[in-house]
Design an enzyme around this catalytic site. Sequence first.
Site, PDB file in Angstrom:
ATOM      1  N   SER A  32      38.684  42.807  44.553  1.00  0.00           N
ATOM      2  CA  SER A  32      37.553  43.433  43.882  1.00  0.00           C
ATOM      3  C   SER A  32      36.420  43.714  44.872  1.00  0.00           C
ATOM      4  CB  SER A  32      37.096  42.549  42.711  1.00  0.00           C
ATOM      5  OG  SER A  32      36.209  43.248  41.869  1.00  0.00           O
ATOM      6  N   ASP A  46      43.790  48.483  34.846  1.00  0.00           N
ATOM      7  CA  ASP A  46      42.461  47.945  35.152  1.00  0.00           C
ATOM      8  C   ASP A  46      41.386  48.755  34.417  1.00  0.00           C
ATOM      9  OD1 ASP A  46      40.109  46.941  36.301  1.00  0.00           O
ATOM     10  OD2 ASP A  46      41.035  46.721  38.275  1.00  0.00           O
ATOM     11  N   HIS A  59      42.403  43.901  35.671  1.00  0.00           N
ATOM     12  CA  HIS A  59      41.582  43.524  36.825  1.00  0.00           C
ATOM     13  C   HIS A  59      41.894  42.067  37.169  1.00  0.00           C
ATOM     14  CE1 HIS A  59      38.470  44.422  39.697  1.00  0.00           C
ATOM     15  NE2 HIS A  59      37.805  43.325  39.389  1.00  0.00           N
TER      16      HIS A  59
END
Length: 233
Positions: free
Chosen positions: A119, A174, A206
């Site tokens: 991320s 995601d 995610h």
Amino acid sequence: MDQAGFKSRVNIPTHKNYLSNSSSQDLIGSAEQGALMLGQKEVLDSVQQCMEVQTSAIRPYTPMKGGISSVWFDRLKISNDCPEHLESINIMCQVLTDLIDDEIKSGIKKNRILVGGFSMGGCMAMHLAYRNHQDVAGVFALSSFLNKTSAVYQALRESDGVLPELFQCHGAADELVLHSWGEETNSMLKSLGVSAKFHSFPGVYHELSKAELEKLKSWILTKLPGELERQSE
């Protein structure tokens, strides 16, 4: 004052697993994401000897209305279509540069260092490598993206050297960091001369999946050949 309207306030916790004659700087995305990644590390047991975990900073975070959070840098919003918060990104680039310098002083060659993360950690790794350390061995970014006008792209437009390879993975489901943002980042980096691989994972949100960590493990061992043999001696 920075773009979010507050003076930068950063507390940087770190967790050092070890030092070896190779190093992969694993930049966790946030406190919660860090717990997830550490929970998955049994998948990477065989390459843990060449990984060092660096956790993110404690800072005010604009998408949380200025609330304190463990994040690498501030964002104006979670979107690829807005300016980057370069002040906070640059602060962390310097912190991580100091870490790389410490690794080199300990005897690790820079061309045996990988940087990467999940991320925001992956975004941070791309800024660190492609703007400041184009001579590292490689970069990995999991569920990550760069803003459309990223300073990374500008740095690459001005570069004429050999660039580190990018290994990128993204969950197709995601909903926080859209798969299309990751694809766009990968395509843009390729157009600017980066040798970039992009792996999509259907049904993955995610989060990290065992399948992508297995691919990452294989890539790390390709970029750092001979590491397992040295660790077993």
